[in-house]
Design a protein around this motif. Sequence first.
Motif, PDB file in Angstrom:
ATOM      1  N   SER A  48       0.827  -1.212   0.000  1.00 17.15           N
ATOM      2  CA  SER A  48       0.000   0.000   0.000  1.00 17.15           C
ATOM      3  C   SER A  48       0.862   1.263   0.000  1.00 17.15           C
ATOM      4  N   LEU A  49       1.924   1.235   0.786  1.00 12.72           N
ATOM      5  CA  LEU A  49       2.796   2.409   0.881  1.00 12.72           C
ATOM      6  C   LEU A  49       3.666   2.585  -0.367  1.00 12.72           C
ATOM      7  N   PHE A  50       4.125   1.474  -0.904  1.00 12.34           N
ATOM      8  CA  PHE A  50       5.030   1.509  -2.051  1.00 12.34           C
ATOM      9  C   PHE A  50       4.455   0.661  -3.184  1.00 12.34           C
ATOM     10  N   PRO A  51       3.540   1.205  -3.975  1.00 12.12           N
ATOM     11  CA  PRO A  51       2.891   0.410  -5.032  1.00 12.12           C
ATOM     12  C   PRO A  51       3.848  -0.015  -6.146  1.00 12.12           C
ATOM     13  N   LYS A  52       5.018   0.556  -6.183  1.00 10.24           N
ATOM     14  CA  LYS A  52       5.993   0.151  -7.205  1.00 10.24           C
ATOM     15  C   LYS A  52       6.593  -1.229  -6.895  1.00 10.24           C
ATOM     16  N   ILE A  53       6.533  -1.643  -5.631  1.00 16.31           N
ATOM     17  CA  ILE A  53       7.099  -2.954  -5.255  1.00 16.31           C
ATOM     18  C   ILE A  53       6.371  -4.081  -5.986  1.00 16.31           C
ATOM     19  N   PRO A  54       5.028  -4.193  -5.881  1.00 16.31           N
ATOM     20  CA  PRO A  54       4.381  -5.285  -6.610  1.00 16.31           C
ATOM     21  C   PRO A  54       4.518  -5.140  -8.127  1.00 16.31           C
ATOM     22  N   GLU A  55       4.561  -3.908  -8.615  1.00 15.40           N
ATOM     23  CA  GLU A  55       4.757  -3.715 -10.056  1.00 15.40           C
ATOM     24  C   GLU A  55       6.113  -4.248 -10.490  1.00 15.40           C
ATOM     25  N   SER A  56       7.140  -3.942  -9.718  1.00 11.47           N
ATOM     26  CA  SER A  56       8.495  -4.406 -10.046  1.00 11.47           C
ATOM     27  C   SER A  56       8.591  -5.923  -9.984  1.00 11.47           C
ATOM     28  N   ILE A  57       7.999  -6.504  -8.949  1.00  5.94           N
ATOM     29  CA  ILE A  57       8.032  -7.966  -8.815  1.00  5.94           C
ATOM     30  C   ILE A  57       7.271  -8.619  -9.963  1.00  5.94           C
ATOM     31  N   ALA A  58       6.127  -8.047 -10.317  1.00  3.69           N
ATOM     32  CA  ALA A  58       5.325  -8.592 -11.412  1.00  3.69           C
ATOM     33  C   ALA A  58       6.105  -8.565 -12.723  1.00  3.69           C
ATOM     34  N   ILE A  59       6.766  -7.452 -12.991  1.00  6.60           N
ATOM     35  CA  ILE A  59       7.559  -7.346 -14.218  1.00  6.60           C
ATOM     36  C   ILE A  59       8.721  -8.325 -14.184  1.00  6.60           C
ATOM     37  N   PHE A  60       9.383  -8.452 -13.029  1.00  3.89           N
ATOM     38  CA  PHE A  60      10.520  -9.367 -12.897  1.00  3.89           C
ATOM     39  C   PHE A  60      10.102 -10.817 -13.136  1.00  3.89           C
ATOM     40  N   LEU A  61       8.915 -11.194 -12.641  1.00  9.73           N
ATOM     41  CA  LEU A  61       8.442 -12.572 -12.794  1.00  9.73           C
ATOM     42  C   LEU A  61       7.757 -12.823 -14.132  1.00  9.73           C
ATOM     43  N   GLY A  62       7.584 -11.780 -14.929  1.00  4.68           N
ATOM     44  CA  GLY A  62       7.035 -11.969 -16.265  1.00  4.68           C
ATOM     45  C   GLY A  62       5.540 -11.774 -16.382  1.00  4.68           C
ATOM     46  N   PHE A  63       4.905 -11.220 -15.372  1.00  2.02           N
ATOM     47  CA  PHE A  63       3.479 -10.928 -15.455  1.00  2.02           C
ATOM     48  C   PHE A  63       3.294  -9.635 -16.243  1.00  2.02           C
ATOM     49  N   GLN A  64       2.289  -9.608 -17.110  1.00  7.71           N
ATOM     50  CA  GLN A  64       2.058  -8.410 -17.909  1.00  7.71           C
ATOM     51  C   GLN A  64       1.261  -7.362 -17.143  1.00  7.71           C
ATOM     52  N   VAL A  65       0.417  -7.834 -16.208  1.00  4.96           N
ATOM     53  CA  VAL A  65      -0.422  -6.931 -15.431  1.00  4.96           C
ATOM     54  C   VAL A  65      -0.174  -7.209 -13.952  1.00  4.96           C
TER      55      VAL A  65
END
Length: 118
Positions: A48-65
């Motif tokens: 919640s505080l750092f929404p870039k964290i899940p975005e970065s992890i998603a991109i690293f693991l290959g998720f498009q969304v």
Amino acid sequence: MINWFFIIMLVIAVFFLYFICRSINKNNFLLKNASVWLLFGIIWVLFSLFPKIPESIAIFLGFQVTSNFLMFFAILFLLYLVLLQSLQLSQQRKQINELIQNFSILKSEINASDKREK
């Protein structure tokens, strides 16, 4: 601009952590069982505080969304909880069987000693 979604998510996460801590203090929840929920709550606050964290992890693991990553993460978390509860249930069933056997042995010994006294 303030993103209200993240603020609402943070407020809900803080209330969630408060509820878990309060349940531990009232002995409604064992710390052993609550540790998983505390970890989940802390991760929720961080996301919640750092929404870039899940975005970065998603991109690293290959998720498009990012939402696909969060759904995948939630499913893995729930599967882990089901596995833990299944293990606890198996242990409790073994303990119940052992207690029943011990109780039956003690009951038969008491009955045998009562018969000897008569």
